[in-house]
Design a protein around this motif. Structure first.
Motif, mmCIF file in Angstrom:
data_model
loop_
_atom_site.group_PDB
_atom_site.id
_atom_site.type_symbol
_atom_site.label_atom_id
_atom_site.label_comp_id
_atom_site.label_asym_id
_atom_site.label_seq_id
_atom_site.Cartn_x
_atom_site.Cartn_y
_atom_site.Cartn_z
ATOM 1 N N GLU A 23 0.886 -1.157 0.000
ATOM 2 C CA GLU A 23 0.000 0.000 0.000
ATOM 3 C C GLU A 23 0.923 1.205 0.000
ATOM 4 N N TYR B 288 1.633 5.283 -0.244
ATOM 5 C CA TYR B 288 1.051 6.588 0.044
ATOM 6 C C TYR B 288 2.029 7.683 -0.325
ATOM 7 N N ASP C 177 -8.669 6.472 -1.633
ATOM 8 C CA ASP C 177 -8.053 7.364 -0.645
ATOM 9 C C ASP C 177 -6.800 8.072 -1.166
ATOM 10 N N SER D 157 -4.130 6.540 -2.449
ATOM 11 C CA SER D 157 -2.979 5.641 -2.417
ATOM 12 C C SER D 157 -3.022 4.693 -3.613
ATOM 13 N N LYS E 228 -2.444 0.485 -4.563
ATOM 14 C CA LYS E 228 -2.312 -0.880 -4.039
ATOM 15 C C LYS E 228 -1.626 -1.740 -5.088
ATOM 16 N N ARG F 121 5.107 6.722 2.332
ATOM 17 C CA ARG F 121 4.965 5.556 3.212
ATOM 18 C C ARG F 121 4.547 4.351 2.388
#
Length: 92
Positions: A8, A10, A40, A42, A44, A73
């Protein structure tokens, strides 16, 4: 041996070519799986391949494969019992 992980990611990872550049890195390293934008903001990633190739792939993702992107992140989760993929795909 094939390993599988979920990443994931970010940061500034949407609208900058991140998914397509991730696919280029995956193809170069013979990694299979998928990369998709999430609601959101981000991204995946599901990635499968030999441990050494996955480590290189993860390093490239953390460094942002696109110059206009920025990774703040990465949450990495090992996966088990994942159906094998034959290529790396960008999912909308």
């Amino acid at each position: 041996m094939q390993n599988a992980i979920q990443l994931e990611v970010y940061g500034r990872v949407q609208g900058v070519g991140f998914r397509w550049m991730t696919k280029l890195v995956a193809d170069k390293l013979h990694i299979t799986g998928t990369v998709a934008n999430r609601d959101d903001g981000s991204v995946k990633i599901i990635a499968m391949g030999p441990a050494d190739a996955l480590e290189k792939f993860i390093g490239a993702v953390k460094a942002s494969p696109t110059p206009s992107g920025r990774v703040d992140r990465v949450i990495q989760t090992p996966l088990e019992n994942v159906s094998a993929c034959h290529k790396f795909s960008v999912v909308s």
